[in-house]
Design a protein around this motif. Structure first.
Motif, PDB file in Angstrom:
ATOM      1  N   ASP A   1       8.560 -34.229 -18.704  1.00  0.00           N
ATOM      2  CA  ASP A   1       8.052 -33.886 -17.369  1.00  0.00           C
ATOM      3  C   ASP A   1       8.775 -34.685 -16.286  1.00  0.00           C
ATOM      4  O   ASP A   1       8.920 -34.228 -15.148  1.00  0.00           O
ATOM      5  N   VAL A   2       9.209 -35.902 -16.642  1.00  0.00           N
ATOM      6  CA  VAL A   2       9.926 -36.744 -15.674  1.00  0.00           C
ATOM      7  C   VAL A   2      11.145 -36.011 -15.127  1.00  0.00           C
ATOM      8  O   VAL A   2      11.385 -35.999 -13.915  1.00  0.00           O
ATOM      9  N   ILE A   3      11.892 -35.362 -15.999  1.00  0.00           N
ATOM     10  CA  ILE A   3      13.112 -34.664 -15.568  1.00  0.00           C
ATOM     11  C   ILE A   3      12.769 -33.405 -14.782  1.00  0.00           C
ATOM     12  O   ILE A   3      13.425 -33.087 -13.786  1.00  0.00           O
ATOM     13  N   ALA A   4      11.736 -32.696 -15.216  1.00  0.00           N
ATOM     14  CA  ALA A   4      11.333 -31.486 -14.488  1.00  0.00           C
ATOM     15  C   ALA A   4      10.909 -31.832 -13.059  1.00  0.00           C
ATOM     16  O   ALA A   4      11.279 -31.147 -12.095  1.00  0.00           O
TER      17      ALA A   4
ATOM     18  N   LEU B   1      12.149 -32.391  -7.160  1.00  0.00           N
ATOM     19  CA  LEU B   1      12.244 -33.272  -5.990  1.00  0.00           C
ATOM     20  C   LEU B   1      13.670 -33.307  -5.440  1.00  0.00           C
ATOM     21  O   LEU B   1      13.871 -33.341  -4.226  1.00  0.00           O
ATOM     22  N   LEU B   2      14.651 -33.299  -6.335  1.00  0.00           N
ATOM     23  CA  LEU B   2      16.047 -33.320  -5.898  1.00  0.00           C
ATOM     24  C   LEU B   2      16.368 -32.073  -5.076  1.00  0.00           C
ATOM     25  O   LEU B   2      17.020 -32.169  -4.019  1.00  0.00           O
ATOM     26  N   ALA B   3      15.892 -30.927  -5.531  1.00  0.00           N
ATOM     27  CA  ALA B   3      16.133 -29.685  -4.786  1.00  0.00           C
ATOM     28  C   ALA B   3      15.422 -29.715  -3.431  1.00  0.00           C
ATOM     29  O   ALA B   3      15.987 -29.316  -2.407  1.00  0.00           O
TER      30      ALA B   3
ATOM     31  N   ASN C   1      10.037 -41.633  -4.354  1.00  0.00           N
ATOM     32  CA  ASN C   1      10.783 -42.587  -3.527  1.00  0.00           C
ATOM     33  C   ASN C   1      12.200 -42.792  -4.046  1.00  0.00           C
ATOM     34  O   ASN C   1      13.150 -42.908  -3.262  1.00  0.00           O
ATOM     35  N   VAL C   2      12.356 -42.836  -5.366  1.00  0.00           N
ATOM     36  CA  VAL C   2      13.685 -43.024  -5.957  1.00  0.00           C
ATOM     37  C   VAL C   2      14.591 -41.840  -5.628  1.00  0.00           C
ATOM     38  O   VAL C   2      15.746 -42.022  -5.212  1.00  0.00           O
ATOM     39  N   ILE C   3      14.085 -40.632  -5.800  1.00  0.00           N
ATOM     40  CA  ILE C   3      14.917 -39.442  -5.519  1.00  0.00           C
ATOM     41  C   ILE C   3      15.236 -39.341  -4.033  1.00  0.00           C
ATOM     42  O   ILE C   3      16.356 -39.004  -3.642  1.00  0.00           O
TER      43      ILE C   3
END
Length: 482
Positions: free
Chosen positions: A322-325, A330-332, A367-369
């Motif tokens: 789920d972390v990657i999903a 969030l990146l998009a 926050n990281v992304i």
């Protein structure tokens, strides 16, 4: 009358006859043939004789002669593709998740509403997609949540079961796990979705203003009350009232909230007029509510009034892929907001995101992304773009970046995971010490080698920095009490 199609045959394994009869009546509109058995042995006997004609099994986890997990295991050994729906009580969510790990397709929380049972059965009877390994956007998202891990599927099922009723849902979980998203999902899945959901953060409002925020006030009720004002309770009429950080509410106001929950009526601050509203309560806290009761910080009667359907959100570190999903979504989103071109993560970054402990959960991931998107450019997120401390979770490689100037003895002790002490040719019982002391010594040596840099020490020990911080804090508290 023509015979029923084999695709419509259902075996219901439920030992309470009245409950089984009720649930069978719920399924009558679906035109299915439901056979009821009350024990695991009867279920297996029926399955051995007519299992090839079954389209679905509805299985209670608690049976008088064996566990539902045992029945599920035997069924899966013979019929790996037969849909199985697990039914369990509210207090057995973890058991239901365990059942899904053993091959159950879905589960329902008892007592179950008729519509929810029919929807779940219909979904299980539908043909499987031709590419089951590819999750569609609809399958991976649920009312604002992203993820298909088993812990989150359990959360979704509880929401689906609880949403149609007026029962209060008490959400718990670490900070940043998405408790407000969960409250909004409950509201969106309920029959009240056409009315508002009003959120009130009990920790963010000053003590002397929270009663006014909750119930409203009349003109002149206190200094600064220049006009009459509606409170959250009145604004949520017909909808949902979400009380976030409920354990931070002042004890005096807790008694008024209890009366409001019991009667549905309240008085605005400064008014003698009683008003009545129809609201559904959802509350949340990142604390242990029962511990707050034991410490005298939360009313016990209010706890029992609110703690009807408990729902614990899993921390991000327990949600697997789920972390990657979530990171991709969030990146998009952030790339579109900032006008950047990011569209993917490198393999190194993906590994790093999966290995990190995420003590701040989804909020920290956001926050990281955001940090990456704002401060960098490109299409692919590379390892060099990761901010601290996420960038420092790659084991020995991390620790090697520091200037390790400690003694050869300390380095040798760390490399061999041995405490710094002279070797003894013979080990006696008196030489054996508790495991926690050995662990403590190894951690102290690692921190010493890394010049006090805890993230680097964690890299050498192949644990997350948050693990070391927690252990150090626990040892400090223990020393303070000695």
């Amino acid at each position: 009358m023509p015979a029923l199609s084999p695709s419509k045959r259902i075996l219901m394994v439920e030992d309470t006859a009245s409950v089984a009869a009720l649930y069978k009546s719920y399924l009558n509109p679906l035109d299915v043939d439901v056979t009821i058995v009350g024990t695991g042995q009867d279920a297996m006997a029926f399955f051995e004789q007519e299992g090839d004609q079954l389209a679905l099994m509805i299985l209670d986890l608690r049976l008088p002669d064996m566990s539902g997990i045992d029945v599920l295991a035997k069924v899966r050994a013979v019929a790996p593709d037969l849909p199985v729906i697990i039914m369990t009580a509210h207090g057995s969510i973890d058991a239901a998740v365990d059942a899904m790990r053993h091959g159950a397709n879905d589960f329902l929380i008892k007592p179950c509403e008729a519509d929810q049972l029919r929807v779940t059965v219909n979904k299980s009877l539908k043909p499987k997609p031709s590419h089951p390994g590819k999750a569609t956007k609809q399958e991976s998202e649920y009312h604002g949540f992203i993820g298909r891990s088993l812990p989150m599927q359990a959360v979704y099922r509880v929401i689906e079961s609880a949403a149609p009723s007026k029962a209060t849902v008490f959400i718990t979980g670490e900070s940043g796990t998405g408790k407000e998203v969960c409250a909004e999902a409950i509201h969106a899945a309920s029959t009240r979705s056409n009315k508002p959901i009003i959120a009130l953060n009990c920790a963010a409002i000053p003590k002397d203003l929270i009663e006014s925020e909750l119930f409203g006030h009349v003109k002149g009720a206190f200094t600064g009350a220049a006009s009459e004002r509606e409170g959250a309770a009145e604004m949520a009429n017909g909808g949902t009232l979400f009380l976030d950080e409920i354990c931070e509410m002042d004890m005096d106001l807790q008694s008024k909230l209890l009366r409001f929950i019991q009667t549905g009526s309240f008085q605005k601050v400064g008014s003698s007029q009683v008003k009545s509203v129809d609201v559904r309560f959802v509350c949340a806290t990142n604390r242990d509510p029962w511990l707050q009761v034991q410490q005298g910080k939360f009313r016990e009667d209010l706890y029992y009034r609110l703690h009807v359907i408990p729902l614990e959100l899993p921390p991000l570190r327990e949600r697997g892929d789920d972390v990657i999903a979530i990171a991709n979504a969030l990146l998009a989103l952030f790339s579109a907001e900032e006008g950047k071109d990011f569209c993917r993560f490198s393999d190194e970054v993906t590994t790093q995101l999966l290995r990190y402990d995420w003590p701040g959960n989804v909020r920290q991931l956001q926050n990281v992304i955001r940090n990456i998107v704002v401060l960098h450019n490109g299409e692919e997120v590379s390892k060099e773009m990761l901010p601290s401390p996420v960038a420092r979770v790659s084991g020995v490689e991390i620790a090697s970046t520091g200037d390790n100037t400690r003694s050869e003895t300390a380095n040798s002790a760390l490399a061999t995971h041995e405490p710094v002490k002279p070797a003894s040719p013979v080990v006696m019982k008196a030489d054996i010490e508790p495991l926690w002391k050995t662990e403590k010594r190894a951690i102290e040596v690692a921190i010493d080698v890394c010049n006090g840099n805890i993230p680097q020490a964690a890299g050498l020990l192949e644990v997350s920095p948050s693990t070391l911080y927690r252990k150090l804090q626990a040892w400090q508290k223990s020393a303070a009490h000695e």
